[in-house]
Design a protein around this motif. Sequence first.
Motif, PDB file in Angstrom:
ATOM      1  N   ASP A  54      -1.428  -7.568  -1.245  1.00  0.00           N
ATOM      2  CA  ASP A  54      -0.132  -8.229  -1.051  1.00  0.00           C
ATOM      3  C   ASP A  54       0.663  -7.562   0.066  1.00  0.00           C
ATOM      4  OD1 ASP A  54      -0.983  -9.753  -3.148  1.00  0.00           O
ATOM      5  OD2 ASP A  54       0.402  -8.907  -4.619  1.00  0.00           O
ATOM      6  N   TYR A  55       0.602  -6.236   0.120  1.00  0.00           N
ATOM      7  CA  TYR A  55       1.297  -5.498   1.185  1.00  0.00           C
ATOM      8  C   TYR A  55       0.742  -5.885   2.548  1.00  0.00           C
ATOM      9  CZ  TYR A  55       2.705  -1.592   4.173  1.00  0.00           C
ATOM     10  OH  TYR A  55       3.192  -0.836   5.208  1.00  0.00           O
ATOM     11  N   GLU A  56      -0.571  -5.885   2.686  1.00  0.00           N
ATOM     12  CA  GLU A  56      -1.199  -6.174   3.972  1.00  0.00           C
ATOM     13  C   GLU A  56      -0.933  -7.608   4.411  1.00  0.00           C
ATOM     14  OE1 GLU A  56      -2.327  -3.935   5.803  1.00  0.00           O
ATOM     15  OE2 GLU A  56      -2.593  -2.272   4.390  1.00  0.00           O
ATOM     16  N   GLU A  57      -0.944  -8.542   3.472  1.00  0.00           N
ATOM     17  CA  GLU A  57      -0.689  -9.938   3.842  1.00  0.00           C
ATOM     18  C   GLU A  57       0.751 -10.142   4.287  1.00  0.00           C
ATOM     19  OE1 GLU A  57      -4.055 -12.272   1.176  1.00  0.00           O
ATOM     20  OE2 GLU A  57      -1.933 -12.403   0.581  1.00  0.00           O
ATOM     21  N   LYS A  58       1.679  -9.422   3.669  1.00  0.00           N
ATOM     22  CA  LYS A  58       3.065  -9.490   4.112  1.00  0.00           C
ATOM     23  C   LYS A  58       3.205  -8.914   5.519  1.00  0.00           C
ATOM     24  CE  LYS A  58       7.572  -9.582   4.217  1.00  0.00           C
ATOM     25  NZ  LYS A  58       8.301 -10.845   4.474  1.00  0.00           N
ATOM     26  N   GLU A  59       2.594  -7.759   5.775  1.00  0.00           N
ATOM     27  CA  GLU A  59       2.667  -7.130   7.091  1.00  0.00           C
ATOM     28  C   GLU A  59       2.014  -7.999   8.170  1.00  0.00           C
ATOM     29  OE1 GLU A  59       3.894  -3.372   7.848  1.00  0.00           O
ATOM     30  OE2 GLU A  59       5.086  -4.770   6.657  1.00  0.00           O
ATOM     31  N   ASP A  60       0.954  -8.727   7.795  1.00  0.00           N
ATOM     32  CA  ASP A  60       0.240  -9.566   8.756  1.00  0.00           C
ATOM     33  C   ASP A  60       0.859 -10.949   8.903  1.00  0.00           C
ATOM     34  OD1 ASP A  60      -1.523  -7.497   9.147  1.00  0.00           O
ATOM     35  OD2 ASP A  60      -3.043  -8.271   7.768  1.00  0.00           O
ATOM     36  N   GLY A  61       1.864 -11.265   8.082  1.00  0.00           N
ATOM     37  CA  GLY A  61       2.514 -12.573   8.176  1.00  0.00           C
ATOM     38  C   GLY A  61       1.658 -13.721   7.687  1.00  0.00           C
ATOM     39  N   VAL A  62       0.792 -13.464   6.703  1.00  0.00           N
ATOM     40  CA  VAL A  62      -0.060 -14.521   6.147  1.00  0.00           C
ATOM     41  C   VAL A  62       0.813 -15.636   5.567  1.00  0.00           C
ATOM     42  CG1 VAL A  62      -1.798 -15.051   4.385  1.00  0.00           C
ATOM     43  CG2 VAL A  62      -1.948 -12.924   5.702  1.00  0.00           C
ATOM     44  N   GLU A  63       0.454 -16.881   5.864  1.00  0.00           N
ATOM     45  CA  GLU A  63       1.280 -18.027   5.488  1.00  0.00           C
ATOM     46  C   GLU A  63       1.437 -18.164   3.972  1.00  0.00           C
ATOM     47  OE1 GLU A  63       3.645 -21.453   6.367  1.00  0.00           O
ATOM     48  OE2 GLU A  63       2.918 -19.796   7.613  1.00  0.00           O
ATOM     49  N   LEU A  64       0.325 -18.042   3.228  1.00  0.00           N
ATOM     50  CA  LEU A  64       0.355 -18.167   1.773  1.00  0.00           C
ATOM     51  C   LEU A  64       0.107 -16.789   1.172  1.00  0.00           C
ATOM     52  CD1 LEU A  64      -1.741 -21.443   1.342  1.00  0.00           C
ATOM     53  CD2 LEU A  64       0.746 -21.225   1.436  1.00  0.00           C
ATOM     54  N   SER A 217      11.248  -6.788   3.846  1.00  0.00           N
ATOM     55  CA  SER A 217      10.609  -6.674   2.544  1.00  0.00           C
ATOM     56  C   SER A 217      10.955  -5.322   1.929  1.00  0.00           C
ATOM     57  CB  SER A 217       9.088  -6.819   2.673  1.00  0.00           C
ATOM     58  OG  SER A 217       8.451  -6.451   1.462  1.00  0.00           O
ATOM     59  N   LYS A 218      11.686  -5.340   0.825  1.00  0.00           N
ATOM     60  CA  LYS A 218      12.018  -4.084   0.150  1.00  0.00           C
ATOM     61  C   LYS A 218      10.745  -3.402  -0.335  1.00  0.00           C
ATOM     62  CE  LYS A 218      16.368  -6.061  -1.492  1.00  0.00           C
ATOM     63  NZ  LYS A 218      15.921  -7.495  -1.371  1.00  0.00           N
ATOM     64  N   TYR A 219       9.777  -4.207  -0.783  1.00  0.00           N
ATOM     65  CA  TYR A 219       8.521  -3.615  -1.241  1.00  0.00           C
ATOM     66  C   TYR A 219       7.819  -2.869  -0.105  1.00  0.00           C
ATOM     67  CZ  TYR A 219       3.608  -3.282  -2.517  1.00  0.00           C
ATOM     68  OH  TYR A 219       2.331  -2.822  -2.735  1.00  0.00           O
ATOM     69  N   CYS A 220       7.728  -3.483   1.057  1.00  0.00           N
ATOM     70  CA  CYS A 220       7.072  -2.822   2.192  1.00  0.00           C
ATOM     71  C   CYS A 220       7.837  -1.572   2.611  1.00  0.00           C
ATOM     72  CB  CYS A 220       6.934  -3.792   3.363  1.00  0.00           C
ATOM     73  SG  CYS A 220       5.715  -5.106   3.067  1.00  0.00           S
ATOM     74  N   LEU A 221       9.173  -1.626   2.597  1.00  0.00           N
ATOM     75  CA  LEU A 221       9.965  -0.439   2.905  1.00  0.00           C
ATOM     76  C   LEU A 221       9.673   0.666   1.895  1.00  0.00           C
ATOM     77  CD1 LEU A 221      13.446  -2.044   3.750  1.00  0.00           C
ATOM     78  CD2 LEU A 221      11.877  -0.955   5.368  1.00  0.00           C
ATOM     79  N   GLY A 222       9.504   0.273   0.639  1.00  0.00           N
ATOM     80  CA  GLY A 222       9.266   1.245  -0.416  1.00  0.00           C
ATOM     81  C   GLY A 222       7.887   1.892  -0.370  1.00  0.00           C
ATOM     82  N   ARG A 223       6.957   1.317   0.404  1.00  0.00           N
ATOM     83  CA  ARG A 223       5.623   1.893   0.533  1.00  0.00           C
ATOM     84  C   ARG A 223       5.502   2.769   1.782  1.00  0.00           C
ATOM     85  NH1 ARG A 223       1.401  -0.372  -1.932  1.00  0.00           N
ATOM     86  NH2 ARG A 223       0.524   1.699  -1.516  1.00  0.00           N
ATOM     87  N   ALA A 224       6.626   3.117   2.375  1.00  0.00           N
ATOM     88  CA  ALA A 224       6.616   3.825   3.655  1.00  0.00           C
ATOM     89  C   ALA A 224       5.856   5.145   3.603  1.00  0.00           C
ATOM     90  CB  ALA A 224       8.053   4.071   4.136  1.00  0.00           C
TER      91      ALA A 224
END
Length: 231
Positions: A54-64, A217-224
């Motif tokens: 989920d993290y990687e798909e958010k970072e990559d801008g995956v549509e779904l 994305s708060k989640y992505c920020l939280g995985r820094a």
Amino acid sequence: MNEVLRQEKKYLINISQFYKYSNDLCNILSLDEHSDGEGYLIRSLYFDTLDDKDYEEKEDGVELRRKIRLRNYGPETPFAMLEMKQKQGANQKKRSLRMKREDAKRLSVGDYPVLLNYDEPFAAECYSLMNMLCYRPKAVITYHRKAFVAKENKIRITFDHHIVGTESCYDIFADQLLENSILDPCLVVMEVKYNGFLLSYIKDMLRECDSSELSVSKYCLGRAVSKHYRF
């Protein structure tokens, strides 16, 4: 089980803009029933797969894509909400299930069979998905939210500030967590959520933010720490 489908726009603003917009909105919209002063506390535990799909798909801008989290409103909350958000083009679909405090605690340590105590099909779907893809707790994010609502098009404008997080402790019911700041305290995440279209008087007020619309994305920020640390 509750389900909503809406559009969401996010803006990163500074603290002075937060107070200005908050003051302006008080004159045209209603405060969320939980908002008081600077807002109410939200604490979310995010789950992800072993390989952080989920993290990687958010970072990559995956549509779904999706994200799964367990949310409460402070350590004394007698319940928690299991939520799944799914990005579908311009829309965000969010489904949520209210869980008992004791069951939520079990879920937060990976005891997923507790979901089978609930009759809703959404609970069974989460159980299957989290087991099949090996979801695990990954980060807790805590912040304060001030929210305004309008009945037209179910408009909701939120301001999230003083955002902190941890990747080392997942007990969202703990009185205290050892958390670190994951966003400059002088910055605020503003989200505009609505169905269909925005009313013109709200669009006019937000026009100056158009150039700063972004995906925060708060989640992505939280995985820094874990995602950017290198040996």
